[in-house]
Write a protein that holds these residues in place. Sequence first.
Motif, PDB file in Angstrom:
ATOM      1  N   ALA A  17      56.246  -3.759  11.642  1.00 37.93           N
ATOM      2  CA  ALA A  17      56.066  -2.320  11.813  1.00 37.93           C
ATOM      3  C   ALA A  17      55.494  -1.698  10.541  1.00 37.93           C
ATOM      4  CB  ALA A  17      57.395  -1.671  12.182  1.00 37.93           C
ATOM      5  N   ILE A  18      56.018  -2.110   9.395  1.00 39.14           N
ATOM      6  CA  ILE A  18      55.534  -1.574   8.124  1.00 39.14           C
ATOM      7  C   ILE A  18      54.088  -1.983   7.874  1.00 39.14           C
ATOM      8  CG2 ILE A  18      55.856  -1.700   5.621  1.00 39.14           C
ATOM      9  CD1 ILE A  18      58.894  -1.906   6.221  1.00 39.14           C
ATOM     10  N   ALA A  19      53.745  -3.201   8.245  1.00 39.31           N
ATOM     11  CA  ALA A  19      52.361  -3.645   8.089  1.00 39.31           C
ATOM     12  C   ALA A  19      51.411  -2.785   8.921  1.00 39.31           C
ATOM     13  CB  ALA A  19      52.243  -5.116   8.491  1.00 39.31           C
ATOM     14  N   LEU A  20      51.836  -2.410  10.123  1.00 40.53           N
ATOM     15  CA  LEU A  20      51.008  -1.534  10.958  1.00 40.53           C
ATOM     16  C   LEU A  20      50.874  -0.149  10.339  1.00 40.53           C
ATOM     17  CD1 LEU A  20      52.356  -2.539  14.488  1.00 40.53           C
ATOM     18  CD2 LEU A  20      50.003  -2.834  13.678  1.00 40.53           C
ATOM     19  N   LEU A  21      51.959   0.364   9.775  1.00 35.04           N
ATOM     20  CA  LEU A  21      51.887   1.665   9.104  1.00 35.04           C
ATOM     21  C   LEU A  21      50.929   1.608   7.917  1.00 35.04           C
ATOM     22  CD1 LEU A  21      55.653   2.772   9.079  1.00 35.04           C
ATOM     23  CD2 LEU A  21      53.786   3.853  10.340  1.00 35.04           C
ATOM     24  N   ALA A  22      51.011   0.523   7.159  1.00 37.83           N
ATOM     25  CA  ALA A  22      50.123   0.381   6.008  1.00 37.83           C
ATOM     26  C   ALA A  22      48.666   0.270   6.447  1.00 37.83           C
ATOM     27  CB  ALA A  22      50.526  -0.846   5.195  1.00 37.83           C
ATOM     28  N   GLY A  27      46.944   7.858  10.545  1.00 36.64           N
ATOM     29  CA  GLY A  27      46.623   7.787  11.965  1.00 36.64           C
ATOM     30  C   GLY A  27      47.741   7.234  12.820  1.00 36.64           C
ATOM     31  N   ALA A  28      48.811   6.749  12.185  1.00 34.67           N
ATOM     32  CA  ALA A  28      49.920   6.135  12.911  1.00 34.67           C
ATOM     33  C   ALA A  28      51.120   7.058  12.968  1.00 34.67           C
ATOM     34  CB  ALA A  28      50.313   4.823  12.244  1.00 34.67           C
ATOM     35  N   THR A  29      51.908   6.908  14.018  1.00 40.98           N
ATOM     36  CA  THR A  29      53.204   7.581  14.099  1.00 40.98           C
ATOM     37  C   THR A  29      54.205   6.612  14.693  1.00 40.98           C
ATOM     38  OG1 THR A  29      54.311   9.636  14.756  1.00 40.98           O
ATOM     39  CG2 THR A  29      52.964   8.546  16.429  1.00 40.98           C
ATOM     40  N   ALA A  47      48.407  14.148  17.607  1.00 33.80           N
ATOM     41  CA  ALA A  47      47.421  13.282  18.261  1.00 33.80           C
ATOM     42  C   ALA A  47      47.234  12.009  17.447  1.00 33.80           C
ATOM     43  CB  ALA A  47      46.100  14.019  18.429  1.00 33.80           C
ATOM     44  N   PRO A  48      48.258  11.151  17.405  1.00 30.82           N
ATOM     45  CA  PRO A  48      48.147   9.921  16.618  1.00 30.82           C
ATOM     46  C   PRO A  48      47.129   8.958  17.227  1.00 30.82           C
ATOM     47  CG  PRO A  48      50.126   9.876  17.960  1.00 30.82           C
ATOM     48  CD  PRO A  48      49.558  11.256  18.100  1.00 30.82           C
ATOM     49  N   GLU A  49      46.530   8.169  16.362  1.00 28.18           N
ATOM     50  CA  GLU A  49      45.611   7.137  16.838  1.00 28.18           C
ATOM     51  C   GLU A  49      46.366   5.942  17.388  1.00 28.18           C
ATOM     52  OE1 GLU A  49      43.242   6.207  13.475  1.00 28.18           O
ATOM     53  OE2 GLU A  49      42.440   8.241  13.250  1.00 28.18           O
ATOM     54  N   ILE A  50      47.544   5.681  16.828  1.00 28.71           N
ATOM     55  CA  ILE A  50      48.362   4.561  17.270  1.00 28.71           C
ATOM     56  C   ILE A  50      49.833   4.941  17.212  1.00 28.71           C
ATOM     57  CG2 ILE A  50      48.324   3.583  14.924  1.00 28.71           C
ATOM     58  CD1 ILE A  50      48.629   0.809  16.223  1.00 28.71           C
ATOM     59  N   VAL A  51      50.583   4.552  18.235  1.00 28.34           N
ATOM     60  CA  VAL A  51      52.024   4.772  18.301  1.00 28.34           C
ATOM     61  C   VAL A  51      52.710   3.423  18.087  1.00 28.34           C
ATOM     62  CG1 VAL A  51      53.962   5.422  19.773  1.00 28.34           C
ATOM     63  CG2 VAL A  51      51.853   6.771  19.809  1.00 28.34           C
ATOM     64  N   PRO A 163      52.916   7.929   4.284  1.00 27.44           N
ATOM     65  CA  PRO A 163      52.445   7.420   5.581  1.00 27.44           C
ATOM     66  C   PRO A 163      52.758   5.950   5.834  1.00 27.44           C
ATOM     67  CG  PRO A 163      50.769   8.803   4.575  1.00 27.44           C
ATOM     68  CD  PRO A 163      51.841   8.630   3.545  1.00 27.44           C
ATOM     69  N   ASP A 164      52.865   5.142   4.769  1.00 32.22           N
ATOM     70  CA  ASP A 164      53.127   3.712   4.971  1.00 32.22           C
ATOM     71  C   ASP A 164      54.609   3.373   4.825  1.00 32.22           C
ATOM     72  OD1 ASP A 164      53.382   4.094   2.255  1.00 32.22           O
ATOM     73  OD2 ASP A 164      52.249   2.314   1.683  1.00 32.22           O
TER      74      ASP A 164
END
Length: 275
Positions: A17-22, A27-29, A47-51, A163-164
């Motif tokens: 999950a942290i890798a995706l945030l980084a 753009g992530a939430t 309007a996140p790009e990725i959930v 954000p990360d």
Amino acid sequence: MIPVGFDYERPQTVDAAIALLAEHGDGATVLAGGHSLLPVMKLRLAAPEIVIDIGRLAELNYIRVDGDEVAIGAATRYRDLVISDVLAAECALLPAVARTVGDPQVRHRGTLGGAIAHADPAGDLPAAVLALDGTVVLRSPRGERKVPITEFYTGVFSSVKEPDELVVEIRVPRTGATGWAYEKFTRRSNDWAIVAVAVATMPDGARHLGLVNMGGTPLRASATEAALAEGKSIEEAAALAAEGTEPPTDSHGTPEYRNHLVTVLAKRALKTASA
């Protein structure tokens, strides 16, 4: 309304999950229970790009004693707080406050970490953790850091979380089952609080008050706390509960109304906690 298009990921570990945030940054939430995120997405206020769905990460769902504190995983649901024997014995304020949130459907989905990260000044749990002088544990690719909740909030729906970073744990002191209270004033039982006051008696005997809906962030009633520390009566201290606050104006009340209401609730909560 219908939300804008977005990508969806359900990582199997916290590190993933942290890798995706980084990778995705602003753009992530993060999705946990969804009761705060999904409505604002439907209204296109977000309007996140990725959930990134962490709701099923078992490694973030726990309640355990750790020294002088109780450690609570960020994905621990309100219902788990309500029924926890550990919290009933070691920090009774949290289950009492969690019991007042929404209805059974909300309590079975909403998470403590989500409530803290959402940074809603009208939220119940942020005020409770503030009263308890809790700590927010954040993790990122750079490692882990602990932020006192008194330093966590910076504005409406905003905090020092980068954000990360992911909220992975909430830590509160072991205050026992005595010296606490929660007074919540609502129009209906499932509504957000018009005003609420959480009181916790700390291990050193100090009494802390967390306020709901009295400003742009979750707040402590610092003037009341200082008056109590000086030995003033509950009545004298409660009369100062609105000092330093900036309550909103909405369909439920004016700032003047909330300023009066918070003094009434603070007096009730302090008397209950003292008893």
